[in-house]
Design an enzyme around this catalytic site. Structure first.
Site, PDB file in Angstrom:
ATOM      1  N   CYS A  80       3.420 -43.500  39.900  1.00 22.53           N
ATOM      2  CA  CYS A  80       3.236 -43.240  38.477  1.00 22.53           C
ATOM      3  C   CYS A  80       4.438 -42.482  37.914  1.00 22.53           C
ATOM      4  O   CYS A  80       4.751 -41.387  38.359  1.00 22.53           O
ATOM      5  CB  CYS A  80       1.963 -42.427  38.267  1.00 22.53           C
ATOM      6  SG  CYS A  80       1.712 -41.911  36.558  1.00 22.53           S
ATOM      7  N   CYS A 103      34.703 -47.282  17.965  1.00 19.86           N
ATOM      8  CA  CYS A 103      33.801 -48.141  17.210  1.00 19.86           C
ATOM      9  C   CYS A 103      33.080 -49.036  18.217  1.00 19.86           C
ATOM     10  O   CYS A 103      33.678 -49.969  18.778  1.00 19.86           O
ATOM     11  CB  CYS A 103      34.596 -48.972  16.205  1.00 19.86           C
ATOM     12  SG  CYS A 103      33.584 -49.952  15.093  1.00 19.86           S
TER      13      CYS A 103
END
Length: 360
Positions: free
Chosen positions: A214, A168
């Site tokens: 880039c 969890c």
């Protein structure tokens, strides 16, 4: 002695006894962050833990958002059904938001109905560690990232077969790398509480982060390397939290356009990725690549552990001494800070738009 005084002494004795027991547990555990974790005691495992990432509390405050810091460093809990990965079933790998260590796969994610992301097992057992948690007058088993010690959530024994485990986990403790390690098919969302989930042998995965101009073309190039399981473009290395593309392009945030690479080290070694990186671009250009100018286009390797740093430094030195480049390499080699995922339209930009000018 008055009854009120007796009660006060008794209460003080109980408190001091509890505080002493907590401190003793911390000393026995040898945990430098014991003050943050109350009476948690380590549960020994049989797997070798990954290399530790140590940062000061000040550094963590700067690297994480306030909510992340509260959950990951102070053992807080996000509100149920509010996390971004609760009702999220895209194929990919969930990594630690603090250090990028791979933690869980989408193939083992299921809906437990409790309002937090649930998994049946970790991608690699050694990447998580377990501690006894006696807070709130109950016994639970805490789950932490084994590399940086971040609090992730808890594990319970009410999960589905075959593991029977229910991890969890807080969404805020996780980042997501798209591209499932074992399949190109999306993980299907099971019925709530059904416990049905896909399971398959998962490869051991690691994460690397590079900047080489880039990020559209750099992501494409890394995506063609055999053994690379997934890529994510984003911004890292600066001071601005949650920057936009426009913010980074202003060259005022300090961030670099970067690519986070998830890979299978049994197929491609980190050193191979570093060598590919130096071959992808001109590492002798300072704060630019081709027509793109600015610090956001700098050449940089963001290492996630000491082993990665040593490899990157060695390869850089070797290439400098070999004369492979006519000018000295200016690539920065620095510890990986927080990585901010870029806007969705930047992800796999080359494949979407066929912009060969950025990829070749």
């Amino acid at each position: 002695m008055k009854p009120s005084v007796k009660l006060a002494i008794l209460a003080l004795s109980i408190f001091l006894g509890w505080a002493g027991w907590t401190g003793l547990n911390a000393l026995l555990r040898g945990d430098p962050a014991a003050s943050n974790y109350g009476a948690a005691t380590a549960v020994p495992g049989e797997h070798t833990m990954p290399k530790k990432i140590n940062k000061s509390d000040t550094d963590w405050k700067q690297a994480l958002t306030p909510e992340q810091y509260n959950v990951m460093r102070k053992r807080g809990t996000e509100r149920a059904f509010t996390g971004k990965y609760d009702n999220f079933y895209e194929p990919g790998t969930y990594v630690c938001a603090g250090c990028g260590t791979p933690l869980f796969s989408s193939r083992t994610k299921y809906d437990h109905g409790t309002g937090w992301p649930s998994f049946t097992e970790a991608v690699e057992p050694a990447n998580v560690e377990f501690l006894d948690d006696h807070s709130f007058f109950m016994h639970r088993v805490e789950v932490r990232c084994a590399a940086c010690g971040a609090h992730l959530g808890h594990v319970f024994d009410d999960g589905p077969a075959p593991t029977g485990k229910h991890y969890c986990i807080n969404s805020v403790s996780l980042d997501f790398t798209p591209g499932d390690p074992a399949s190109d098919q999306p993980a299907s969302k099971p019925e709530k509480g059904s416990g049905k989930t896909k399971t398959a042998p998962l490869p051991k995965t690691e994460v690397a982060t590079f900047a080489a101009g880039c990020f559209w073309g750099v992501e494409y190039k890394f995506g063609q390397v055999k053994g690379v399981l997934g890529t994510t473009v984003g911004y890292t290395g600066g001071l601005t939290a949650n920057p936009t593309y426009e913010d980074v392009c202003s060259n005022t945030t300090g961030h670099a356009e970067a690519v986070r690479v998830t890979f299978d080290p049994s197929v491609v070694a980190y050193e191979d990725l570093v060598r590919e990186f130096f071959g992808f671009h001109d590492p002798t250009q300072l704060n630019r690549q081709g027509p793109d100018h600015g610090r956001q286009y700098r050449s940089a390797i963001f290492y996630h552990n000491e082993e990665q740093r040593e490899i990157a430094e060695r390869v850089k030195t070797e290439l400098n001494q070999s004369g492979a480049f006519k000018k000295p390499i200016v690539t920065e080699i620095v510890s990986a800070p927080r990585f901010f995922k870029a806007e969705e339209y930047h992800q796999k930009y080359y494949q979407k738009n066929k912009l060969k000018s950025c990829a070749f």
